[in-house]
Write a protein that holds these residues in place. Structure first.
Motif, PDB file in Angstrom:
ATOM      1  N   TYR A  48       1.798   2.456   4.992  1.00  0.00           N
ATOM      2  CA  TYR A  48       1.684   1.041   4.618  1.00  0.00           C
ATOM      3  C   TYR A  48       1.858   0.071   5.784  1.00  0.00           C
ATOM      4  O   TYR A  48       1.509  -1.105   5.652  1.00  0.00           O
ATOM      5  N   GLY A  49       2.421   0.503   6.872  1.00  0.00           N
ATOM      6  CA  GLY A  49       2.655  -0.381   8.002  1.00  0.00           C
ATOM      7  C   GLY A  49       4.072  -0.901   8.027  1.00  0.00           C
ATOM      8  O   GLY A  49       4.858  -0.519   8.879  1.00  0.00           O
ATOM      9  N   ASP A  50       4.411  -1.764   7.099  1.00  0.00           N
ATOM     10  CA  ASP A  50       5.759  -2.317   7.028  1.00  0.00           C
ATOM     11  C   ASP A  50       6.046  -2.777   5.593  1.00  0.00           C
ATOM     12  O   ASP A  50       5.189  -2.650   4.714  1.00  0.00           O
ATOM     13  N   LYS A  51       7.236  -3.289   5.376  1.00  0.00           N
ATOM     14  CA  LYS A  51       7.662  -3.687   4.036  1.00  0.00           C
ATOM     15  C   LYS A  51       6.748  -4.770   3.466  1.00  0.00           C
ATOM     16  O   LYS A  51       6.342  -4.706   2.301  1.00  0.00           O
ATOM     17  N   ARG A  52       6.406  -5.760   4.266  1.00  0.00           N
ATOM     18  CA  ARG A  52       5.564  -6.851   3.773  1.00  0.00           C
ATOM     19  C   ARG A  52       4.181  -6.335   3.380  1.00  0.00           C
ATOM     20  O   ARG A  52       3.618  -6.736   2.354  1.00  0.00           O
ATOM     21  N   SER A  53       3.612  -5.456   4.185  1.00  0.00           N
ATOM     22  CA  SER A  53       2.297  -4.889   3.866  1.00  0.00           C
ATOM     23  C   SER A  53       2.352  -4.077   2.581  1.00  0.00           C
ATOM     24  O   SER A  53       1.425  -4.136   1.759  1.00  0.00           O
ATOM     25  N   LEU A  54       3.431  -3.351   2.396  1.00  0.00           N
ATOM     26  CA  LEU A  54       3.609  -2.603   1.148  1.00  0.00           C
ATOM     27  C   LEU A  54       3.732  -3.565  -0.022  1.00  0.00           C
ATOM     28  O   LEU A  54       3.134  -3.350  -1.085  1.00  0.00           O
ATOM     29  N   TYR A  55       4.475  -4.651   0.170  1.00  0.00           N
ATOM     30  CA  TYR A  55       4.609  -5.660  -0.887  1.00  0.00           C
ATOM     31  C   TYR A  55       3.252  -6.255  -1.244  1.00  0.00           C
ATOM     32  O   TYR A  55       2.915  -6.398  -2.425  1.00  0.00           O
ATOM     33  N   LEU A  56       2.455  -6.584  -0.243  1.00  0.00           N
ATOM     34  CA  LEU A  56       1.124  -7.131  -0.500  1.00  0.00           C
ATOM     35  C   LEU A  56       0.260  -6.148  -1.285  1.00  0.00           C
ATOM     36  O   LEU A  56      -0.453  -6.538  -2.212  1.00  0.00           O
ATOM     37  N   THR A  57       0.344  -4.871  -0.914  1.00  0.00           N
ATOM     38  CA  THR A  57      -0.415  -3.841  -1.622  1.00  0.00           C
ATOM     39  C   THR A  57       0.028  -3.750  -3.079  1.00  0.00           C
ATOM     40  O   THR A  57      -0.800  -3.681  -3.998  1.00  0.00           O
ATOM     41  N   ALA A  58       1.341  -3.755  -3.292  1.00  0.00           N
ATOM     42  CA  ALA A  58       1.881  -3.665  -4.654  1.00  0.00           C
ATOM     43  C   ALA A  58       1.528  -4.915  -5.460  1.00  0.00           C
ATOM     44  O   ALA A  58       1.133  -4.823  -6.631  1.00  0.00           O
ATOM     45  N   LEU A  59       1.657  -6.081  -4.851  1.00  0.00           N
ATOM     46  CA  LEU A  59       1.335  -7.327  -5.549  1.00  0.00           C
ATOM     47  C   LEU A  59      -0.142  -7.386  -5.900  1.00  0.00           C
ATOM     48  O   LEU A  59      -0.507  -7.789  -7.012  1.00  0.00           O
ATOM     49  N   GLU A  60      -0.983  -6.961  -4.980  1.00  0.00           N
ATOM     50  CA  GLU A  60      -2.426  -6.959  -5.251  1.00  0.00           C
ATOM     51  C   GLU A  60      -2.746  -6.061  -6.439  1.00  0.00           C
ATOM     52  O   GLU A  60      -3.567  -6.406  -7.289  1.00  0.00           O
ATOM     53  N   ARG A  61      -2.084  -4.912  -6.504  1.00  0.00           N
ATOM     54  CA  ARG A  61      -2.285  -4.008  -7.643  1.00  0.00           C
ATOM     55  C   ARG A  61      -1.844  -4.682  -8.942  1.00  0.00           C
ATOM     56  O   ARG A  61      -2.537  -4.618  -9.954  1.00  0.00           O
ATOM     57  N   TYR A  62      -0.687  -5.322  -8.896  1.00  0.00           N
ATOM     58  CA  TYR A  62      -0.158  -6.004 -10.083  1.00  0.00           C
ATOM     59  C   TYR A  62      -1.133  -7.089 -10.547  1.00  0.00           C
ATOM     60  O   TYR A  62      -1.435  -7.197 -11.737  1.00  0.00           O
ATOM     61  N   LEU A  63      -1.626  -7.897  -9.616  1.00  0.00           N
ATOM     62  CA  LEU A  63      -2.541  -8.988  -9.970  1.00  0.00           C
ATOM     63  C   LEU A  63      -3.849  -8.445 -10.534  1.00  0.00           C
ATOM     64  O   LEU A  63      -4.371  -8.978 -11.523  1.00  0.00           O
ATOM     65  N   ALA A  64      -4.391  -7.399  -9.929  1.00  0.00           N
ATOM     66  CA  ALA A  64      -5.654  -6.824 -10.399  1.00  0.00           C
ATOM     67  C   ALA A  64      -5.497  -6.233 -11.796  1.00  0.00           C
ATOM     68  O   ALA A  64      -6.359  -6.430 -12.667  1.00  0.00           O
ATOM     69  N   THR A  65      -4.403  -5.530 -12.014  1.00  0.00           N
ATOM     70  CA  THR A  65      -4.146  -4.950 -13.340  1.00  0.00           C
ATOM     71  C   THR A  65      -3.994  -6.053 -14.378  1.00  0.00           C
ATOM     72  O   THR A  65      -4.563  -5.984 -15.473  1.00  0.00           O
ATOM     73  N   GLY A  66      -3.228  -7.086 -14.017  1.00  0.00           N
ATOM     74  CA  GLY A  66      -3.020  -8.202 -14.939  1.00  0.00           C
ATOM     75  C   GLY A  66      -4.309  -8.922 -15.264  1.00  0.00           C
ATOM     76  O   GLY A  66      -4.585  -9.245 -16.428  1.00  0.00           O
ATOM     77  N   MET A  67      -5.132  -9.179 -14.242  1.00  0.00           N
ATOM     78  CA  MET A  67      -6.390  -9.883 -14.482  1.00  0.00           C
ATOM     79  C   MET A  67      -7.309  -9.059 -15.372  1.00  0.00           C
ATOM     80  O   MET A  67      -7.972  -9.595 -16.259  1.00  0.00           O
ATOM     81  N   GLY A  68      -7.328  -7.754 -15.157  1.00  0.00           N
ATOM     82  CA  GLY A  68      -8.117  -6.889 -16.030  1.00  0.00           C
ATOM     83  C   GLY A  68      -7.665  -6.986 -17.476  1.00  0.00           C
ATOM     84  O   GLY A  68      -8.490  -7.056 -18.399  1.00  0.00           O
TER      85      GLY A  68
END
Length: 195
Positions: A48-68
């Motif tokens: 993932y690179g670092d904590k922030r990058s992992l957070y962005l990846t997790a948040l993006e997943r959350y947003l995509a799932t929610g929008m779906g």
């Protein structure tokens, strides 16, 4: 030759999402993430690179799932009061604490991280704009069918509904999930057609 990854990236991302959702960004340490994901620090940084990058990846997943989810329920061709009631009840259930996480991760990110991180703020603004757009279309359709009040612009109603839901999600972080009669009151406020 690079060693193959020894963990499921999709599963690890989901576990990180839950950790961030439960604790928030700042309160989730690398040690917390390693424990939740079941991986070592080196593997975490390599993937993932670092904590922030992992957070962005997790948040993006959350947003995509929610929008779906939002798209799925809001485009159904049923009476809007029925859809709104089901949508509000499902969001209410979502806020109760699946896997120990309460409220809405997007709302938490908006409050905790977005004020200090322009990239996350911009991503959340885009997410909310997309959701307002969905709501506006559905509310306008409900107005044309006589199911939604017509004394207010559909876009204004969409903004009010979104901000109300955001407030309810924020309160759920305190363990205060609104009772069913609040949902019914919201349905009545938006769906009283004879105004």
């Amino acid at each position: 030759m690079a060693r193959p990854r020894e963990f499921d990236l999709d599963e690890a991302t989901q576990k990180a999402l839950l950790a961030f959702w439960q604790r928030g960004y700042e309160s989730t340490s690398i040690a917390d993430l390693m424990e939740a994901m079941g991986i070592e620090k080196g593997s975490l940084y390599k993937a993932y690179g670092d904590k922030r990058s992992l957070y962005l990846t997790a948040l993006e997943r959350y947003l995509a799932t929610g929008m779906g989810y939002h798209q799925g329920i809001l485009v159904e061709d049923r009476p809007f009061p029925t859809i709104l009631r089901e949508w509000l009840h499902s969001l209410n259930e979502h806020s109760r604490g699946d896997h120990g996480a309460t409220g809405c991760m997007a709302v938490h990110a908006m409050i905790e991280v977005a004020p200090h991180d322009a990239e996350i703020r911009d991503r959340l603004v885009k997410h909310w704009q997309e959701l307002v757009g969905l709501l506006k279309i559905r509310l306008a359709q409900g107005q044309s069918r006589g199911e939604v009040r017509t004394d207010c612009d559909a876009e204004a109603l969409a903004e009010i509904l979104l901000r109300t839901m955001g407030g309810l999600a924020a309160f759920s972080r305190l363990g205060q999930v609104p009772p069913a009669h609040i949902v019914e009151t919201l349905v009545q406020l938006f769906c009283s057609a004879a105004r």
